[in-house]
Design a protein around this motif. Structure first.
Motif, PDB file in Angstrom:
ATOM      1  N   GLN A 172       0.769  -1.346   0.075  1.00 50.56           N
ATOM      2  CA  GLN A 172       0.078  -0.044   0.135  1.00 50.56           C
ATOM      3  C   GLN A 172       0.768   1.248   0.069  1.00 50.56           C
ATOM      4  O   GLN A 172       1.974   1.216   0.500  1.00 50.56           O
ATOM      5  N   TYR A 173       0.381   2.409  -0.679  1.00 51.93           N
ATOM      6  CA  TYR A 173       1.062   3.544  -0.649  1.00 51.93           C
ATOM      7  C   TYR A 173       0.448   4.800  -0.017  1.00 51.93           C
ATOM      8  O   TYR A 173      -0.839   4.803  -0.169  1.00 51.93           O
ATOM      9  N   THR A 375       0.581  15.565  -6.985  1.00 53.00           N
ATOM     10  CA  THR A 375      -0.841  14.786  -6.708  1.00 53.00           C
ATOM     11  C   THR A 375      -0.708  13.678  -5.847  1.00 53.00           C
ATOM     12  O   THR A 375       0.133  12.697  -6.068  1.00 53.00           O
ATOM     13  N   GLY A 376      -1.639  13.642  -4.703  1.00 56.04           N
ATOM     14  CA  GLY A 376      -1.412  12.788  -3.825  1.00 56.04           C
ATOM     15  C   GLY A 376      -2.127  11.732  -4.249  1.00 56.04           C
ATOM     16  O   GLY A 376      -2.891  11.294  -5.285  1.00 56.04           O
ATOM     17  N   VAL A 377      -1.444  10.284  -3.882  1.00 56.32           N
ATOM     18  CA  VAL A 377      -1.667   8.899  -3.953  1.00 56.32           C
ATOM     19  C   VAL A 377      -2.128   8.276  -2.712  1.00 56.32           C
ATOM     20  O   VAL A 377      -1.332   8.120  -1.720  1.00 56.32           O
ATOM     21  N   GLN A 378      -3.219   7.604  -2.676  1.00 56.43           N
ATOM     22  CA  GLN A 378      -3.730   6.877  -1.393  1.00 56.43           C
ATOM     23  C   GLN A 378      -4.401   5.750  -1.907  1.00 56.43           C
ATOM     24  O   GLN A 378      -5.271   5.521  -2.114  1.00 56.43           O
ATOM     25  N   THR A 379      -3.779   4.425  -1.699  1.00 51.73           N
ATOM     26  CA  THR A 379      -4.211   2.976  -2.303  1.00 51.73           C
ATOM     27  C   THR A 379      -5.204   2.666  -1.068  1.00 51.73           C
ATOM     28  O   THR A 379      -5.862   1.519  -1.638  1.00 51.73           O
ATOM     29  N   ALA A 380      -5.076   2.985   0.360  1.00 48.50           N
ATOM     30  CA  ALA A 380      -5.868   2.362   1.226  1.00 48.50           C
ATOM     31  C   ALA A 380      -6.079   3.677   2.412  1.00 48.50           C
ATOM     32  O   ALA A 380      -5.466   3.625   3.543  1.00 48.50           O
ATOM     33  N   PRO A 381      -7.022   4.463   1.860  1.00 46.62           N
ATOM     34  CA  PRO A 381      -6.968   5.511   2.716  1.00 46.62           C
ATOM     35  C   PRO A 381      -7.680   5.272   4.348  1.00 46.62           C
ATOM     36  O   PRO A 381      -7.653   6.360   5.187  1.00 46.62           O
ATOM     37  N   SER A 382      -8.167   4.391   4.443  1.00 50.02           N
ATOM     38  CA  SER A 382      -8.595   3.872   5.778  1.00 50.02           C
ATOM     39  C   SER A 382      -7.460   3.804   6.600  1.00 50.02           C
ATOM     40  O   SER A 382      -7.660   3.649   8.063  1.00 50.02           O
ATOM     41  N   CYS A 383      -6.237   3.601   6.052  1.00 52.25           N
ATOM     42  CA  CYS A 383      -5.022   3.002   6.820  1.00 52.25           C
ATOM     43  C   CYS A 383      -4.045   4.002   6.729  1.00 52.25           C
ATOM     44  O   CYS A 383      -3.421   4.328   7.710  1.00 52.25           O
ATOM     45  N   TYR A 384      -3.806   4.815   5.426  1.00 51.30           N
ATOM     46  CA  TYR A 384      -2.695   5.751   5.152  1.00 51.30           C
ATOM     47  C   TYR A 384      -3.341   6.693   4.431  1.00 51.30           C
ATOM     48  O   TYR A 384      -4.226   6.585   3.317  1.00 51.30           O
ATOM     49  N   CYS A 409      -6.918  -2.991   5.535  1.00 52.22           N
ATOM     50  CA  CYS A 409      -6.047  -1.993   4.554  1.00 52.22           C
ATOM     51  C   CYS A 409      -6.239  -2.605   3.112  1.00 52.22           C
ATOM     52  O   CYS A 409      -6.285  -1.681   2.135  1.00 52.22           O
ATOM     53  N   PRO A 410      -6.072  -3.736   2.728  1.00 51.88           N
ATOM     54  CA  PRO A 410      -6.232  -4.102   1.270  1.00 51.88           C
ATOM     55  C   PRO A 410      -7.760  -3.697   0.750  1.00 51.88           C
ATOM     56  O   PRO A 410      -8.678  -3.532   1.275  1.00 51.88           O
TER      57      PRO A 410
END
Length: 410
Positions: A172-173, A375-384, A409-410
């Motif tokens: 995740q990122y 530009t922001g990247v959030q692959t799992a915004p509930s975690c990061y 997170c996934p």
């Protein structure tokens, strides 16, 4: 001097003897062979013998976590062995847009100093003309099952965003990116010690300079990866790949790729002190610059060494990168819990709470410095989470990022 109850210092000669006499069945019996077959075990031993072939060790020491480092002449490191020419002189660090400003944070200093001693009384430093090379053991390699798996950034995995078989839910990122032709770039990397447990997980903060298809990368930052480094402290690392992590790439000096020229910094060595929630913040000044056919790495404006652009063949990074990226990444395998990223707090926490990159710039292909526009990247915004913005000196273009991780997170 070590006491009679303390294990003797692991000399380089004894280390090489242990590789020559190692037997797969012994590692299996000691439960340190993992899934390594006898054939792969033999390949690992051969790889280590070849990596250290002809190396003259001038001095060795342990760090505070028990990792062994050998001081070797610059010319005998794996990437230069058999090359009679000396490394080129490092160019000046890339020009910057505006003036570098330390701001309110404390700079991380080079790890090696002559006044530091390990528990055996050995100086934790290397003399001019030599560099510190982290000692790779069969135990460490065997935990990964194969030589190639050992070299992969994501053991037993492939690229997180370009896996042919579909989405990969093991990384995740929380980052910020810009698509722009460039010759490298810069940021101040805020250093934290996120809590990572178990051998099959890591949490990191880094810079990426990428381009092409298959994607080619050069990377630098800090990483908490107990399964690799045997410590829960943040470690300075670099990585590269010429084919999207498929068949090329390795960490640090673990293959014939990066040429280190500076004796003060240790790739694979721990970084300290780390930032304190609500208190003192520490950071590492990191820059990459493609000049004279080499991708040079600078830490605190000190040239550490370079990746020859020839590593990338006719690929994109032989001439320039096409994307810049900054921020955090986590990886897990065989675990239901994702580790914290950065400070373990979400980006909205801001200064002294969330982790950051600041003064983010890139070098345009005409060699002019430019502030990034990310530009922001959030692959799992509930975690990061990730929040990119711009402000006055010393922040300029910046990113707050991070989060606690967790089980969903996934």
């Amino acid at each position: 001097m070590a006491s009679q109850h303390e294990a003797a210092f692991p000399s380089f000669a004894d280390f090489m003897d242990s590789i020559a006499s190692a037997r797969h069945e012994d590692f299996v019996r000691r439960s340190v062979a993992g899934t390594t077959s006898a054939e792969e075990f033999s390949a690992m031993a051969h790889y280590i013998r070849d990596l250290y072939a002809g190396i003259e060790v001038t001095h060795s020491f342990l760090d505070d976590n028990g990792q062994v480092f050998d001081c070797i002449p610059i010319g005998s490191q794996p990437a230069l062995r058999g090359n009679s020419s000396l490394p080129p002189a490092a160019p000046d660090p890339p020009a910057t847009a505006g003036q570098h400003d330390a701001g309110q944070s404390l700079p991380i200093q080079p790890q090696l100093r002559s006044d530091r001693l390990d528990r055996f009384g050995h100086s934790m430093s290397c003399s001019p003309g030599t560099i510190a090379m982290r000692r790779i053991t069969l135990e460490e390699m065997a935990r990964r099952g194969s030589v190639r798996n050992f070299h992969q950034k994501y053991p037993q995995g492939m690229s997180p965003r370009h896996r042919p078989s579909g989405p990969d839910d093991s990384r995740q990122y929380a980052t910020a990116v810009q698509t722009v032709d460039n010759l490298g770039g810069h940021s101040y990397v805020n250093v934290w010690g996120p809590r990572v447990t178990g051998p099959d997980a890591f949490s990191l903060s880094q810079q990426w300079y990428t381009g092409g298809s298959p994607q080619q990368n050069i990377e630098c930052g800090y990483q908490v990866f107990p399964g690799k480094y045997g410590t829960t402290q943040p470690v300075l690392f670099i990585y590269w790949t010429a084919d999207d992590y498929r068949t090329t790439g390795c960490y640090n000096l673990e293959c014939t790729a990066f040429v280190q020229t500076n004796s003060s910094w240790v790739l694979g060595g721990t970084l300290a002190p780390v930032s304190v929630p609500g208190g003192a913040q520490t950071e590492l000044d990191v820059a990459w610059y493609l000049s004279g056919g080499n991708w040079w790495l600078y830490l605190n404006d000190i040239a550490v060494g370079y990746y020859p652009a020839s590593l990338f063949g006719n690929g994109q990074l032989a001439t320039n990168a096409q994307e810049i990226e900054y921020g955090g990444e986590t990886w897990v395998q065989n675990s239901a819990t994702w580790p914290p990223m950065g400070s373990g707090q979400f980006a909205a926490g801001g200064w002294q709470i969330a982790a950051y990159h600041r003064d983010i710039q890139y070098v345009a292909t005409d060699n002019t410095p430019q502030f990034a526009k990310l530009t922001g990247v959030q692959t799992a915004p509930s975690c990061y989470t990730a929040l990119a913005n711009s402000g006055p000196q010393p922040w300029n273009e910046y990113l707050f990022y991070g989060g606690p991780g967790g089980t969903t997170c996934p």
